[in-house]
Write an enzyme that holds these catalytic residues in place. Structure first.
Site, PDB file in Angstrom:
ATOM      1  N   CYS A   1       0.827  -1.199   0.000  1.00  0.00           N
ATOM      2  CA  CYS A   1       0.000   0.000   0.000  1.00  0.00           C
ATOM      3  C   CYS A   1       0.863   1.252   0.000  1.00  0.00           C
ATOM      4  CB  CYS A   1      -0.922   0.000   1.218  1.00  0.00           C
ATOM      5  SG  CYS A   1      -1.954   1.484   1.332  1.00  0.00           S
TER       6      CYS A   1
ATOM      7  N   GLU B   1      -4.723  -5.981  -2.188  1.00  0.00           N
ATOM      8  CA  GLU B   1      -4.816  -4.642  -2.781  1.00  0.00           C
ATOM      9  C   GLU B   1      -5.531  -4.722  -4.131  1.00  0.00           C
ATOM     10  OE1 GLU B   1      -4.418  -1.646  -2.083  1.00  0.00           O
ATOM     11  OE2 GLU B   1      -2.815  -1.316  -0.634  1.00  0.00           O
TER      12      GLU B   1
END
Length: 221
Positions: A135, A209
């Site tokens: 991230c 993600e």
């Protein structure tokens, strides 16, 4: 290669599923449906709340004051700066704070954030920061690449602001520090035998993600 690049190279398909996702391509081309971006923005606010908890856990996991202060700095950045910036970005998109506070977490949000928290609870600081790296550093790499795309930063692209924010020097410095912090942690506790475990954590976080991007696209369906 630094540890971040080694982790990417260990499971290239998982990384590609994340950074080459159709959601990302739509940001760069300006063709991402507005409903997809709005869904993403709301869930990303909820995501940040859980990431703040991850940094609070990093304070607890810190082995000395240097590590504890580094984690506290990240926690303060989320709670005191990034959350407010995100609220203003949402308001400019017509999403009031009330919506942010009353929307439930999507399963993709819960899956990734709880994976991070569980990884940190079971492991040490290295495990926790490896799970956070896709991230934190991934956004910087994605945005830097998108910013090089012709027209990506033009005012005509409705997502130029998002790209510019993460491609900007301020966030790029955050990513560089995150990479350096990974290396510092690795110097203290990474062995070759443990690398495969860290690579598996990184790959799973990258796939989660990718699921987060897919959640946004599903919101436009």
């Amino acid at each position: 290669m630094d540890l971040f690049d080694r982790l990417k190279a260990a499971h290239p398909q998982a990384w590609a599923a994340y950074v080459d996702h159709p959601f990302v391509a739509g940001l760069g081309r300006g063709t991402l449906p507005e409903a997809a971006f709005r869904t993403y923005l709301v869930q990303d606010w909820l995501f940040l709340i859980q990431f703040a908890r991850a940094y609070a856990l990093a304070v607890f996991k810190g082995r000395d004051l240097v590590e504890m202060r580094a984690a506290q700095k990240g926690l303060a950045a989320i709670l005191d700066v990034e959350m407010d910036l995100h609220v203003r970005l949402c308001e400019r998109r017509g999403i009031p704070l009330e919506v942010l506070e009353t929307t439930p977490e999507h399963r993709a949000t819960t899956a990734y954030t709880r994976f991070v928290l569980d990884t940190g609870m079971r492991g040490d600081l290295l495990d926790l920061h490896v799970s956070l790296a896709p991230c934190i550093v991934g956004y910087a790499e994605i945005a830097a690449r998108l910013a090089m795309r012709p027209g990506a930063l033009d005012p005509s692209n409705p997502y130029a602001e998002w790209i510019a924010e993460y491609a900007g020097e301020g966030y790029q410095e955050v990513a560089r520090e995150a990479r350096a912090h990974l290396d510092r942690l690795a110097e203290r506790s990474l062995t070759e035998a443990r690398f495969s475990d860290c690579a598996a954590i990184f790959a799973q976080a990258s796939l989660l993600e990718a699921d987060f991007w897919s959640m946004g696209l599903a919101g436009a369906a």
